[in-house]
Design a protein around this motif. Structure first.
Motif, PDB file in Angstrom:
ATOM      1  N   ARG A  86      19.303  58.319  94.652  1.00 50.52           N
ATOM      2  CA  ARG A  86      20.193  58.263  93.485  1.00 50.52           C
ATOM      3  C   ARG A  86      21.435  57.425  93.770  1.00 50.52           C
ATOM      4  NH1 ARG A  86      20.132  64.641  91.687  1.00 50.52           N
ATOM      5  NH2 ARG A  86      17.846  64.868  91.655  1.00 50.52           N
TER       6      ARG A  86
ATOM      7  N   ARG B 229      22.926  47.292  84.577  1.00 51.86           N
ATOM      8  CA  ARG B 229      21.839  47.845  83.772  1.00 51.86           C
ATOM      9  C   ARG B 229      21.335  49.106  84.443  1.00 51.86           C
ATOM     10  NH1 ARG B 229      16.351  48.160  83.763  1.00 51.86           N
ATOM     11  NH2 ARG B 229      15.202  47.648  81.850  1.00 51.86           N
ATOM     12  N   GLU B 230      21.174  50.187  83.682  1.00 52.22           N
ATOM     13  CA  GLU B 230      20.685  51.428  84.273  1.00 52.22           C
ATOM     14  C   GLU B 230      19.215  51.279  84.640  1.00 52.22           C
ATOM     15  OE1 GLU B 230      20.330  56.242  83.370  1.00 52.22           O
ATOM     16  OE2 GLU B 230      21.098  54.883  81.819  1.00 52.22           O
ATOM     17  N   PRO B 231      18.859  51.474  85.911  1.00 47.83           N
ATOM     18  CA  PRO B 231      17.465  51.304  86.314  1.00 47.83           C
ATOM     19  C   PRO B 231      16.647  52.572  86.067  1.00 47.83           C
ATOM     20  CG  PRO B 231      18.780  51.814  88.235  1.00 47.83           C
ATOM     21  CD  PRO B 231      19.740  51.742  87.071  1.00 47.83           C
TER      22      PRO B 231
ATOM     23  N   GLN C 211      22.680  49.780  89.541  1.00 50.64           N
ATOM     24  CA  GLN C 211      23.278  49.740  88.209  1.00 50.64           C
ATOM     25  C   GLN C 211      24.619  49.016  88.222  1.00 50.64           C
ATOM     26  OE1 GLN C 211      23.451  53.516  86.225  1.00 50.64           O
ATOM     27  NE2 GLN C 211      24.633  52.737  84.500  1.00 50.64           N
ATOM     28  N   GLU C 212      25.430  49.280  89.230  1.00 53.56           N
ATOM     29  CA  GLU C 212      26.743  48.624  89.322  1.00 53.56           C
ATOM     30  C   GLU C 212      26.606  47.113  89.499  1.00 53.56           C
ATOM     31  OE1 GLU C 212      28.576  50.581  92.578  1.00 53.56           O
ATOM     32  OE2 GLU C 212      28.962  52.459  91.482  1.00 53.56           O
TER      33      GLU C 212
ATOM     34  N   ALA D 146      20.324  53.854  93.501  1.00 51.84           N
ATOM     35  CA  ALA D 146      20.124  53.512  92.086  1.00 51.84           C
ATOM     36  C   ALA D 146      21.458  53.233  91.403  1.00 51.84           C
ATOM     37  CB  ALA D 146      19.380  54.638  91.373  1.00 51.84           C
ATOM     38  N   ARG D 147      22.493  53.982  91.786  1.00 49.95           N
ATOM     39  CA  ARG D 147      23.824  53.721  91.227  1.00 49.95           C
ATOM     40  C   ARG D 147      24.338  52.355  91.677  1.00 49.95           C
ATOM     41  NH1 ARG D 147      24.518  59.470  91.410  1.00 49.95           N
ATOM     42  NH2 ARG D 147      25.031  59.446  93.631  1.00 49.95           N
TER      43      ARG D 147
ATOM     44  N   ALA E 138      14.302  47.756  87.831  1.00 51.31           N
ATOM     45  CA  ALA E 138      15.673  47.358  87.534  1.00 51.31           C
ATOM     46  C   ALA E 138      15.774  46.325  86.419  1.00 51.31           C
ATOM     47  CB  ALA E 138      16.337  46.814  88.801  1.00 51.31           C
TER      48      ALA E 138
END
Length: 252
Positions: free
Chosen positions: A147, A159-161, A154-155, A150-151, A218
Motif C-alpha cells: 500500500r 493517478r490512483e492505481p 499515485q503521487e 501504491a501511494r 497504474a
C-alpha cells in the motif's frame, strides 16, 4: 536553430535502433511536413487533442509513442483518421512515432524511465531467455508495504492505481508499461514480489492472488508518458531545438 527533418529522423532511428525491431506499426517518420524543424511537441498518442495543441504551439514536428497505421486496421483515410491527417498536412507538421523501440530502449525507453520515476534499480530484462519480452526486473532500496508503494505510484503518476495486494512486503519487482499485463506469469517465474503494468485483464487478478504476489495497474497512458519526453529532450539537446511535452489526460 533549425535542423533538417531528415537529419533529425535519421538520428532518432539510429538512437533507438528502430530498424532492428519488428513491430505492429511503422516506426519513424509517419507523416512528412516542412523540411526544417525548430520546435518539437511530444505526447503519448497522436490524438486530435494533441494535434490541435501542437498547432497552437506552432510545432514543426509531433513526436509520439502511439502513432498511426497499425497492422490490421482499416487503411481507408476516412472519419477520425482523415481529420487527424488533414490537421497535420494542412499545417505542414511532421509526425514521428516510435512504439516498441520506445518501450525497449535502455535510456529513454518507457520501462527504463518508469523505473527512474519510481526509484527502482534496474537489474535486467524480465525474461533474459526471450528477447521479445519487453519488461524489466529490478529492486527497491528497502522493502515496502504494497500500500505504501501504491501511494508512491499515485503521487508520481498523478493517478490512483489498481492494487491487488499480496501478503508480503515488496522489494523485487517486475514491470512492463502500457498493455504488458500478460507478462505477469513471466514475472512470477522470476520470483518478484510485485508486478506493475499499465492495464489489467480479468485473469491478472487470479495470477496475482493464487501466487501471492502484489500487482499494480497504474494506467496505460500514465506509465508511458516518460519515454517520449526523454526522447524529445534528447533530440532537443542534440540539435539545440525547442521541445514541449503536452499531456492530454487519459484515464485508461
Amino acid at each position: 536553430m533549425a535542423v533538417a527533418l531528415n537529419t533529425l529522423v535519421e538520428e532518432a532511428d539510429r538512437y533507438l535502433g528502430s530498424a532492428k525491431i519488428q513491430d505492429y506499426c511503422p516506426n519513424g517518420l509517419q507523416v512528412e511536413g516542412r523540411p526544417q524543424v525548430m520546435r518539437i511537441v511530444s505526447g503519448v498518442t497522436a490524438s486530435q487533442a494533441l494535434l490541435d495543441a501542437a498547432v497552437q504551439a506552432r510545432a514543426d514536428l509531433v513526436l509520439v509513442h502511439h502513432g498511426y497505421f497499425w497492422k490490421g486496421e482499416n487503411p481507408c483515410v476516412v472519419g477520425m483518421k482523415q481529420r487527424r491527417l488533414k490537421t497535420l498536412l494542412k499545417h505542414d507538421i511532421s509526425l514521428l512515432a516510435y512504439h516498441l523501440p520506445l518501450d525497449l530502449h535502455a535510456e529513454v525507453g518507457n520501462n527504463a524511465q518508469l523505473a527512474r520515476q519510481l526509484d527502482i534499480t534496474v537489474e535486467g530484462p524480465l525474461d533474459p531467455a526471450d528477447h521479445r519480452v519487453i519488461g524489466l526486473i529490478g529492486s527497491l532500496p528497502e522493502p515496502m508495504h504494497p500500500r505504501d508503494f501504491a501511494r508512491r505510484v499515485q503521487e508520481v503518476l498523478g493517478r490512483e492505481p489498481l492494487l491487488i495486494e499480496g501478503s508480503e512486503k515488496i522489494r523485487r519487482l517486475g514491470w512492463c508499461t502500457g498493455g504488458g499485463q500478460g507478462y505477469i506469469d513471466r514475472a512470477i517465474a522470476a520470483g518478484v514480489d510485485l508486478f506493475i503494468s499499465g492495464e489489467a485483464s480479468e485473469q491478472t487478478f487470479h495470477s496475482a492472488r493464487e501466487n501471492d504476489i502484489s500487482f499494480i495497474a497504474a494506467g496505460h497512458h500514465a506509465t508511458e508518458r516518460y519515454g517520449v519526453q526523454a526522447l524529445g529532450d534528447y533530440l532537443a539537446r542534440r540539435f539545440a531545438l525547442e521541445h514541449v511535452f503536452i499531456d492530454c489526460p487519459n484515464p485508461i
